[in-house]
Design an enzyme around this catalytic site. Structure first.
Site, PDB file in Angstrom:
ATOM      1  CG  ASP A  44      -6.120  10.132  -8.044  1.00 55.51           C
ATOM      2  OD1 ASP A  44      -6.076  11.328  -8.373  1.00 55.51           O
ATOM      3  OD2 ASP A  44      -6.282   9.756  -6.871  1.00 55.51           O
ATOM      4  CG  ASP A 103      -3.192  10.090  -4.366  1.00 55.39           C
ATOM      5  OD1 ASP A 103      -3.874  10.947  -3.775  1.00 55.39           O
ATOM      6  OD2 ASP A 103      -2.933   8.968  -3.855  1.00 55.39           O
ATOM      7  CG  HIS A 163       0.387  10.639  -1.096  1.00 55.40           C
ATOM      8  ND1 HIS A 163      -0.597  11.468  -0.613  1.00 55.40           N
ATOM      9  CD2 HIS A 163      -0.258   9.534  -1.580  1.00 55.40           C
ATOM     10  CE1 HIS A 163      -1.781  10.893  -0.794  1.00 55.40           C
ATOM     11  NE2 HIS A 163      -1.604   9.728  -1.390  1.00 55.40           N
ATOM     12  CG  HIS A 199      -0.349   5.322  -2.871  1.00 51.59           C
ATOM     13  ND1 HIS A 199      -0.599   5.135  -1.537  1.00 51.59           N
ATOM     14  CD2 HIS A 199      -1.166   6.332  -3.267  1.00 51.59           C
ATOM     15  CE1 HIS A 199      -1.536   5.970  -1.143  1.00 51.59           C
ATOM     16  NE2 HIS A 199      -1.894   6.724  -2.164  1.00 51.59           N
ATOM     17  CE  LYS A 234      -6.845  13.004  -5.705  1.00 47.31           C
ATOM     18  NZ  LYS A 234      -6.418  11.861  -4.897  1.00 47.31           N
ATOM     19  CB  CYS A 251      -9.696   9.252  -5.661  1.00 50.27           C
ATOM     20  SG  CYS A 251      -8.410   9.171  -4.385  1.00 50.27           S
TER      21      CYS A 251
HETATM   22  C1  VGL Z   1      -6.687   6.560  -3.856  1.00 51.86           C
HETATM   23  C2  VGL Z   1      -6.342   5.370  -1.927  1.00 51.86           C
HETATM   24  C3  VGL Z   1      -5.287   6.186  -1.584  1.00 51.86           C
HETATM   25  C4  VGL Z   1      -7.489   6.725  -5.114  1.00 51.86           C
HETATM   26  C5  VGL Z   1      -5.643   7.391  -3.526  1.00 51.86           C
HETATM   27  O1  VGL Z   1      -6.991   7.330  -6.065  1.00 51.86           O
HETATM   28  O2  VGL Z   1      -8.651   6.253  -5.139  1.00 51.86           O
HETATM   29  N1  VGL Z   1      -7.047   5.560  -3.037  1.00 51.86           N
HETATM   30  N2  VGL Z   1      -4.949   7.194  -2.392  1.00 51.86           N
HETATM   31 ZN    ZN Z   2      -3.187   8.319  -1.981  1.00 49.72          ZN
END
Ligand code: VGL
Ligand code: ZN
Length: 198
Positions: free
Chosen positions: A8, A46, A48, A81, A106, A151
């Site tokens: 990420d 990430d 979403h 995010h 993901k 993550c």
């Molecule tokens: C993450 C919170 C929500 C991360 C991703 O990459 O650690 N943390 N989504």
């Molecule tokens: Zn996330």
């Protein structure tokens, strides 16, 4: 054979981003420096939908940091995010994306969060990551990225569970630290599960 997993490394997790990880920007140069050492570099993203249930905005009356139940599992609520197609979801500027062999997205299911690059948080489904690594002959992974306490930790625990020898690149991780001590607890948990912290 050893792969590098970059977790990420996206604009929203850098200072100024929607879910900024303190000093998260410092790991980009670590990634760039390490990538040439591996024949297999995989990056997770990430990714979403705008109405993802991990967003506090989808739960009227709740705030960021609250814990709610979504589909029977506990969910921490985050700011919006890494929304698909937005700038915040893009890889960090300066990241040497040309060296990334494969991108694994993901957190796509609106009702399920996915901290790990391998499985969603309910372990109902998996990404292509395990099969990709196995198809490339990888039995070992070095993991770095954001964030240590979410993550990175989930990806490391799943990698160990799947039988990969797993090393955490300590200089290449940074934590959210929603609660004091989260970073240390995450490191302890990964080490206890069999990870090498290097
Ligand atoms: C993450 C919170 C929500 C991360 C991703 O990459 O650690 N943390 N989504
Ligand atoms: Zn996330």
């Amino acid at each position: 054979m050893k792969a590098l997993l970059l977790i990420d490394l996206q604009i929203d997790f850098l200072p100024g981003g929607a879910l900024a990880v303190p000093r998260g920007d410092q790991v980009i140069s670590v990634a760039n420096r390490r990538m040439p050492d591996y024949s297999c570099v995989v990056a997770t993203q990430d990714w979403h939908p705008a109405d993802h249930k991990s967003f506090a905005s989808q739960h009227p009356g709740h705030r960021v940091g609250d814990i709610v139940e979504v589909d029977g599992i506990e969910q921490i609520l985050w700011p919006d995010h890494c929304v698909q197609g937005t700038r915040g979801a893009e890889f960090a500027p300066g990241l040497n994306v040309a060296s990334i062999r494969r991108v694994v997205r993901k957190g796509i299911d609106p009702n399920l969060d996915s901290y790990s690059g391998f499985f969603d948080n309910a372990r109902r489904g998996s990404t292509e990551l395990k099969n990709y690594l196995r198809s490339r002959g990888m039995d070992e992974v070095d993991v770095m990225g954001l964030a240590t306490d979410y993550c990175v930790k989930s990806t490391v625990l799943d990698a160990l569970d799947l039988g990969f020898r797993t090393t955490v690149i300590a200089e290449g991780i940074r934590a959210v630290n929603l609660y004091e001590g989260d970073q240390q607890r995450a490191l302890d948990q990964m080490r206890a599960a069999g990870a090498t912290i290097a």
